[in-house]
Design a protein around this motif. Structure first.
Motif, PDB file in Angstrom:
ATOM      1  N   PRO A 120      36.321  37.922   4.294  1.00 23.71           N
ATOM      2  CA  PRO A 120      35.340  37.614   3.245  1.00 23.71           C
ATOM      3  C   PRO A 120      35.928  36.628   2.235  1.00 23.71           C
ATOM      4  O   PRO A 120      37.123  36.344   2.262  1.00 23.71           O
ATOM      5  CB  PRO A 120      35.129  38.986   2.591  1.00 23.71           C
ATOM      6  CG  PRO A 120      36.433  39.697   2.795  1.00 23.71           C
ATOM      7  CD  PRO A 120      37.065  39.149   4.051  1.00 23.71           C
ATOM      8  N   THR A 132      30.810  32.093   2.373  1.00 19.99           N
ATOM      9  CA  THR A 132      30.873  33.554   2.198  1.00 19.99           C
ATOM     10  C   THR A 132      31.836  34.278   3.137  1.00 19.99           C
ATOM     11  O   THR A 132      32.397  35.298   2.777  1.00 19.99           O
ATOM     12  CB  THR A 132      29.476  34.196   2.390  1.00 19.99           C
ATOM     13  OG1 THR A 132      28.923  33.689   3.602  1.00 19.99           O
ATOM     14  CG2 THR A 132      28.558  33.894   1.240  1.00 19.99           C
ATOM     15  N   GLU A 133      32.010  33.782   4.365  1.00 24.05           N
ATOM     16  CA  GLU A 133      32.896  34.518   5.278  1.00 24.05           C
ATOM     17  C   GLU A 133      33.314  33.671   6.474  1.00 24.05           C
ATOM     18  O   GLU A 133      32.684  32.667   6.806  1.00 24.05           O
ATOM     19  CB  GLU A 133      32.193  35.778   5.807  1.00 24.05           C
ATOM     20  CG  GLU A 133      31.003  35.458   6.685  1.00 24.05           C
ATOM     21  CD  GLU A 133      30.520  36.637   7.534  1.00 24.05           C
ATOM     22  OE1 GLU A 133      31.252  37.621   7.704  1.00 24.05           O
ATOM     23  OE2 GLU A 133      29.398  36.520   8.044  1.00 24.05           O
ATOM     24  N   PRO A 135      33.517  34.935  10.101  1.00 25.26           N
ATOM     25  CA  PRO A 135      33.203  36.179  10.819  1.00 25.26           C
ATOM     26  C   PRO A 135      34.126  36.421  12.011  1.00 25.26           C
ATOM     27  O   PRO A 135      34.768  35.498  12.514  1.00 25.26           O
ATOM     28  CB  PRO A 135      31.771  35.929  11.310  1.00 25.26           C
ATOM     29  CG  PRO A 135      31.657  34.454  11.430  1.00 25.26           C
ATOM     30  CD  PRO A 135      32.540  33.865  10.367  1.00 25.26           C
ATOM     31  N   TYR A 205      35.602  40.862  -4.359  1.00 26.96           N
ATOM     32  CA  TYR A 205      34.928  39.879  -3.506  1.00 26.96           C
ATOM     33  C   TYR A 205      34.161  38.945  -4.426  1.00 26.96           C
ATOM     34  O   TYR A 205      33.485  39.405  -5.354  1.00 26.96           O
ATOM     35  CB  TYR A 205      33.983  40.586  -2.524  1.00 26.96           C
ATOM     36  CG  TYR A 205      34.717  41.542  -1.601  1.00 26.96           C
ATOM     37  CD1 TYR A 205      35.402  41.072  -0.494  1.00 26.96           C
ATOM     38  CD2 TYR A 205      34.751  42.912  -1.877  1.00 26.96           C
ATOM     39  CE1 TYR A 205      36.102  41.949   0.338  1.00 26.96           C
ATOM     40  CE2 TYR A 205      35.451  43.789  -1.048  1.00 26.96           C
ATOM     41  CZ  TYR A 205      36.119  43.297   0.050  1.00 26.96           C
ATOM     42  OH  TYR A 205      36.818  44.153   0.854  1.00 26.96           O
TER      43      TYR A 205
END
Ligand code: ZN
Length: 224
Positions: A120, A132-133, A135, A205
């Motif tokens: 993250p 955002t990330e 994955p 986060y």
């Protein structure tokens, strides 16, 4: 030198870029031995330049690079290409905005994938580069059509990095400089994430709104 002369100058430029990036990746400990692979796409011709299979990055030469056209047909190079060539070719076919791909076997990114996690946005540099990330994609054995499919799915339309379970990471960018920067940012973020979890406090986060702002700013201001 004779072998180099056989390669057209525009091709040679891309072959050198791929080989030089391999040396940099190895020097920065983003992989071990001959693992990992790299490719570049010439936006003008659509040709794709990929690293050969199992070559020592220090010894590889521009003529060892294997060249494919945009349809994935080999057009140049005598070496066997990396076993992940389909992953590279299919990601280019799926994304018009990507012209450089680097697959690393970095220590900390592998650790995050082994733990069954994606990464993250925990640092500002990560948020700027990846959003955002990054994955974690579905597992598949290296070099298989399933791994290529899973990684391309992980990238979707707007991701710039994917972690592969028990394996490593793939980063992709508009050019090789950015792709290399992404490798460093990803490995650092993975290390920071692991260190922060060990401290035992609550992980902060970065809120999505702030991530989106930093991502947009970075991609509009710095990316040419
Ligand atoms: Zn690999």
């Amino acid at each position: 030198m004779a072998a180099e002369k056989k390669i057209k100058s525009r091709d040679l430029q891309y072959c050198k870029l791929v080989i030089d990036t391999g040396r940099t990746m190895a020097a920065r400990s983003l992989t071990v031995a001959t693992w990992g692979n790299i490719s570049a796409r010439d936006p003008k011709t659509g040709n794709i330049y990929v690293t050969p299979s199992g070559m020592d990055y220090k010894k590889a030469k521009p003529e060892d690079v294997v060249v494919f056209n945009s349809k994935g047909i080999r057009i140049q190079g005598m070496r066997k290409p990396t076993i992940e060539k389909d992953l590279h070719i299919e990601l280019y076919q799926a994304r018009d905005d990507i012209h450089a791909i680097i697959h690393t076997h970095g220590l900390y990114t592998i650790a995050v994938g082994v733990a069954g996690l994606g990464l993250p946005a925990v640092t500002e540099e990560f948020a700027q580069v990846f959003g955002t990330e990054v994955p974690l994609c579905k597992y598949a054995i290296p070099g298989t059509p399933d791994l290529a499919k899973n990684v391309v799915e992980g990238f979707g339309k707007d991701r710039y990095g994917v972690l592969m379970p028990s394996h490593g990471a793939v980063t992709a960018a508009a050019d090789m400089n950015m792709a290399l920067k992404q490798c460093d940012v990803l490995e650092r973020a993975a290390e920071i994430f692991i260190l922060a979890k060990q401290l035992g406090g609550e992980i902060r986060y970065i809120p999505k709104e702030d991530v989106d702002h930093m991502f947009r700013f970075h991609h509009n201001q710095y990316v040419q």
